[in-house]
Design an enzyme around this catalytic site. Structure first.
Site, PDB file in Angstrom:
ATOM      1  N   GLY A  15       0.747  -1.323  -0.253  1.00 39.10           N
ATOM      2  CA  GLY A  15       0.022  -0.104   0.066  1.00 39.10           C
ATOM      3  C   GLY A  15       0.975   1.348  -0.039  1.00 39.10           C
ATOM      4  O   GLY A  15       1.981   1.199   0.433  1.00 39.10           O
ATOM      5  N   GLN A  74       2.826  10.018   1.328  1.00 35.57           N
ATOM      6  CA  GLN A  74       4.155   9.330   1.340  1.00 35.57           C
ATOM      7  C   GLN A  74       5.168   9.676   0.018  1.00 35.57           C
ATOM      8  O   GLN A  74       6.201   9.681   0.258  1.00 35.57           O
ATOM      9  CB  GLN A  74       4.099   7.820   1.454  1.00 35.57           C
ATOM     10  CG  GLN A  74       3.435   7.436   2.527  1.00 35.57           C
ATOM     11  CD  GLN A  74       3.382   5.946   2.534  1.00 35.57           C
ATOM     12  OE1 GLN A  74       2.406   5.269   2.099  1.00 35.57           O
ATOM     13  NE2 GLN A  74       4.245   5.415   3.143  1.00 35.57           N
ATOM     14  N   CYS A 116       5.782  -0.063   7.194  1.00 35.38           N
ATOM     15  CA  CYS A 116       5.413   1.091   6.406  1.00 35.38           C
ATOM     16  C   CYS A 116       6.632   1.388   5.449  1.00 35.38           C
ATOM     17  O   CYS A 116       7.953   1.510   6.085  1.00 35.38           O
ATOM     18  CB  CYS A 116       4.966   2.150   7.229  1.00 35.38           C
ATOM     19  SG  CYS A 116       4.603   3.760   6.671  1.00 35.38           S
ATOM     20  N   LEU A 117       6.636   1.971   4.234  1.00 34.10           N
ATOM     21  CA  LEU A 117       7.450   2.229   3.371  1.00 34.10           C
ATOM     22  C   LEU A 117       8.252   3.523   3.847  1.00 34.10           C
ATOM     23  O   LEU A 117       9.424   3.667   3.419  1.00 34.10           O
ATOM     24  CB  LEU A 117       7.064   2.202   1.944  1.00 34.10           C
ATOM     25  CG  LEU A 117       6.744   1.007   1.212  1.00 34.10           C
ATOM     26  CD1 LEU A 117       6.013   1.399  -0.332  1.00 34.10           C
ATOM     27  CD2 LEU A 117       7.663   0.021   1.132  1.00 34.10           C
TER      28      LEU A 117
END
Ligand code: NI
Length: 195
Positions: free
Chosen positions: A66, A71, A114-115
């Site tokens: 996702g 981001q 999370c990226l």
């Protein structure tokens, strides 16, 4: 805002297969842009559709399941999700202005990453099933029900639109340890970004 992030290869008009790809830079925490509330999208136009396509490519490349617009530095209510496993057919979801309309009483813990917080994983408890309405890339309203990893991913990405990271769901002590570690990595120019 997506325009300034286009890769220079977009200019090569006789190579459409190259033109079809554009990877965006993923912002790594701590960063004030990850703590802002995002604004709704009025109409899903070609630029929004293009941004979602680029966000998906960036997410697949990372790889992740996702990605939310903040981001990549766009403070709009846009997320992309694909929880298909490696080898499975891709099931991309492009969601504009997502809104949770129902959640199950049953909650389940799930390990999240999370990226924007590379290599950090913690257990987060959320509703196991959700119903969410959104607008798709053709500006058409949609509503889906999700459970398991898909429900986790959608809720995680929607949190980003409120300036909330998964570490905001864990203890202050654990969160501070993670954010201190990421700050130190940034200072040392140790870019562990998902690219
Ligand atoms: Ni995330």
């Amino acid at each position: 805002m997506a325009g300034d992030r286009r890769s220079p290869i977009d200019a090569i008009a006789d190579r459409p297969y190259v033109l079809a790809m554009a990877l965006l830079d993923i912002i790594v925490a701590p960063d004030p842009r990850l703590k802002r509330k995002c604004t709704p999208v009025t109409t899903v136009d070609a630029a929004t559709a293009r941004l979602m396509k680029d966000m998906l490519e960036t997410m697949y490349d990372a790889p992740g399941v996702g990605l939310a617009a903040p981001q990549v530095g766009v403070l709009k209510r846009i997320i992309v999700v694909d929880t298909a496993r490696e080898g499975e057919t891709r099931r991309p979801l492009k969601m504009v202005n997502p809104e949770i309309v129902w959640t199950s009483d049953e909650q389940k813990p799930h390990e999240e990453g999370c990226l924007s917080l590379p290599d950090e994983y913690e257990m987060v408890t959320r509703p196991d099933r959700i119903r969410v309405k959104y607008v798709d890339e053709t500006n058409t309203p949609q509503e889906i029900e999700a459970d398991g990893l898909l429900a986790v991913a959608i809720q995680h990405e929607m949190d980003h639109l409120e300036g909330v990271l998964f570490v905001d769901h864990i203890s202050t002590l654990k969160r501070n340890i993670i954010l201190r570690r990421l700050t130190k990595q940034k200072k040392h120019g140790n870019r562990a970004v998902g690219e």
